[in-house]
Scaffold this motif. Structure first.
Motif, short mmCIF file in Angstrom:
data_model
loop_
_atom_site.label_atom_id
_atom_site.label_comp_id
_atom_site.label_asym_id
_atom_site.label_seq_id
_atom_site.Cartn_x
_atom_site.Cartn_y
_atom_site.Cartn_z
N MET A 9 8.59 -29.49 2.51
CA MET A 9 7.82 -28.64 1.58
C MET A 9 7.90 -27.19 2.06
N LYS A 10 8.41 -26.31 1.21
CA LYS A 10 8.54 -24.90 1.56
C LYS A 10 7.26 -24.14 1.19
N THR A 11 6.79 -23.29 2.11
CA THR A 11 5.57 -22.52 1.87
C THR A 11 5.89 -21.15 1.28
N ILE A 12 5.24 -20.83 0.18
CA ILE A 12 5.39 -19.53 -0.48
C ILE A 12 4.27 -18.61 -0.02
N HIS A 13 4.63 -17.40 0.39
CA HIS A 13 3.66 -16.41 0.87
C HIS A 13 3.54 -15.27 -0.13
N LEU A 14 2.34 -14.70 -0.21
CA LEU A 14 2.09 -13.58 -1.12
C LEU A 14 1.59 -12.36 -0.34
N THR A 15 2.05 -11.19 -0.73
CA THR A 15 1.47 -9.95 -0.20
C THR A 15 0.85 -9.21 -1.37
N ASP A 16 -0.34 -8.66 -1.16
CA ASP A 16 -1.04 -7.97 -2.24
C ASP A 16 -0.87 -6.46 -2.13
N CYS A 17 -0.48 -5.85 -3.25
CA CYS A 17 -0.17 -4.42 -3.27
C CYS A 17 -1.20 -3.60 -4.06
N THR A 18 -2.38 -4.17 -4.31
CA THR A 18 -3.40 -3.49 -5.11
C THR A 18 -3.70 -2.09 -4.59
N LEU A 19 -3.82 -1.95 -3.27
CA LEU A 19 -4.20 -0.66 -2.69
C LEU A 19 -3.01 0.27 -2.48
N ARG A 20 -1.81 -0.26 -2.58
CA ARG A 20 -0.62 0.60 -2.49
C ARG A 20 -0.18 1.09 -3.85
N LEU A 21 -0.51 0.32 -4.89
CA LEU A 21 -0.07 0.67 -6.24
C LEU A 21 -1.26 0.65 -7.19
N PRO A 22 -2.14 1.66 -7.15
CA PRO A 22 -3.27 1.66 -8.08
C PRO A 22 -2.78 1.68 -9.52
N ALA A 23 -3.53 1.04 -10.40
CA ALA A 23 -3.12 0.95 -11.81
C ALA A 23 -3.05 2.32 -12.45
N GLN A 24 -2.15 2.44 -13.41
CA GLN A 24 -2.00 3.70 -14.13
C GLN A 24 -3.30 4.06 -14.83
N GLY A 25 -3.71 5.32 -14.69
CA GLY A 25 -4.93 5.79 -15.33
C GLY A 25 -6.19 5.38 -14.60
N GLN A 26 -6.02 4.70 -13.46
CA GLN A 26 -7.17 4.22 -12.71
C GLN A 26 -7.41 5.13 -11.51
N THR A 27 -8.66 5.54 -11.30
CA THR A 27 -8.99 6.37 -10.17
C THR A 27 -8.84 5.56 -8.88
N ALA A 28 -8.19 6.15 -7.89
CA ALA A 28 -8.02 5.45 -6.63
C ALA A 28 -9.38 5.17 -5.99
N PRO A 29 -9.56 3.98 -5.43
CA PRO A 29 -10.85 3.66 -4.81
C PRO A 29 -11.11 4.55 -3.60
N GLY A 30 -12.39 4.76 -3.29
CA GLY A 30 -12.76 5.54 -2.13
C GLY A 30 -12.61 4.72 -0.86
N PHE A 31 -12.93 5.34 0.27
CA PHE A 31 -12.74 4.70 1.57
C PHE A 31 -13.52 3.40 1.67
N ARG A 32 -14.81 3.43 1.32
CA ARG A 32 -15.64 2.23 1.43
C ARG A 32 -15.14 1.11 0.52
N GLU A 33 -14.74 1.49 -0.70
CA GLU A 33 -14.24 0.48 -1.62
C GLU A 33 -12.96 -0.16 -1.07
N LYS A 34 -12.10 0.66 -0.47
CA LYS A 34 -10.85 0.13 0.09
C LYS A 34 -11.13 -0.89 1.19
N ILE A 35 -12.08 -0.58 2.05
CA ILE A 35 -12.42 -1.50 3.13
C ILE A 35 -12.96 -2.82 2.56
N GLU A 36 -13.82 -2.72 1.55
CA GLU A 36 -14.36 -3.94 0.94
C GLU A 36 -13.27 -4.75 0.24
N ILE A 37 -12.34 -4.05 -0.40
CA ILE A 37 -11.22 -4.73 -1.06
C ILE A 37 -10.35 -5.44 -0.04
N ILE A 38 -10.10 -4.79 1.08
CA ILE A 38 -9.30 -5.40 2.16
C ILE A 38 -9.98 -6.67 2.67
#
Length: 287
Positions: free
Chosen positions: A1-30
């Motif tokens: 059985m092969k294991t598939i791994h995921l990396t999340d890019c939410t904080l590297r690629l904020p959505a278009q038109g979306q304000t980048a989260p502040g420092f505290r929000e980034k830590i909570e998201i992490i």
């Protein structure tokens, strides 16, 4: 059985038109992303930006399940700053991304093929000195001249890259075309079997799930997702198919699916709350 791994890019690629989260929000998201047991949380760094360095230093000891992955600027100073900022991480990963298609090489990279290959070799070597996990990202890989793409990957592998990621920036490849490309790369690059192969499948044609399954069957084991965003598929684009057909495909994923929807809702709420708060605080035109 092969294991598939995921990396999340939410904080590297904020959505278009979306304000980048502040420092505290980034830590909570992490913290929320770490609960998912994904392979890595992706951030970026500008070597002269103190806020970027502080975020990495703060996040480094917080991650217990995921690696802290940082996309550096393509210079030695950024690599050194990244390595220093992540030294307290349980698992650290330096990511270097280079354009490999002719159009992006000229307009984004500003370098000729020979120059770019030399730069890949030099900087991957530099990254390998300060970090065990080094990821080379071939941007716009699916529109690249295959001969050059092979040369670029080979240069990265020979210089110490442990992860090779391909990006379908144009978002135009069909599942069978992605599988065929991966098959040819394994044939032409024997050393690729000793590295982790990743793929960033676009959601532009709403075929990311099929593309990721095809890539996984061809040999890719790492995929780029974003809990919040538009450029990349959400984690459930691959976790849902694997829950339904993983046994028959010989594929599994260690993402904690029981908290996935809850995590997505929390992160989306945080981002929306910040957007609403900033909008409410902004002066009305004409006042």
């Amino acid at each position: 059985m092969k294991t598939i791994h995921l990396t999340d890019c939410t904080l590297r690629l904020p959505a278009q038109g979306q304000t980048a989260p502040g420092f505290r929000e980034k830590i909570e998201i992490i913290k929320e992303l770490d609960r998912l047991c994904i392979d890595a949380v992706e951030l970026n760094i500008l070597s002269a930006n103190k806020a970027h360095k502080l975020l990495l230093k703060t996040a480094a000891p917080l991650l217990q399940n995921a690696a802290l992955c940082c996309r550096c600027e393509n210079d030695a100073a950024s690599i050194a700053a990244c390595g220093e900022a992540m030294k307290e991480a349980k698992r650290a990963r330096i990511q270097l991304a280079f354009p490999t298609s002719t159009v992006q090489m000229v307009y984004l990279g500003g370098a000729k093929p020979a120059q770019l290959l030399a730069k890949i070799s030099a900087l991957v070597t530099e990254a390998a000195k300060v970090c065990k996990e080094v990821e080379f990202v071939a941007q716009d890989a699916t529109r690249s001249e295959e001969e050059f793409l092979v040369a670029a990957i080979d240069a990265a592998l020979n210089s110490g890259a442990t992860i090779i990621s391909l990006s379908d920036s144009a978002g135009t490849l069909l599942p069978e075309e992605i599988a065929a490309l991966i098959g040819r790369l394994y044939e032409k690059l024997p050393g690729l079997k000793n590295a982790t192969l990743g793929f960033a499948c676009s959601e532009k044609m709403h075929m990311a799930s099929a593309c990721m399954i095809a890539a996984a069957k061809a040999g890719a084991t790492l995929f780029k997702t974003a809990v919040s965003g538009e450029e990349l598929p959400k984690p459930n684009a691959i976790t849902d198919p694997l829950q339904l057909r993983g046994d028959s495909l010989g594929l599994k994923c260690d993402v904690n699916c029981t908290v996935l929807a809850q995590t997505e809702n929390k992160i989306t709420s945080m981002l929306c709350a910040r957007q609403s708060g900033l909008s409410a605080a902004a002066p009305v035109a004409g006042e």
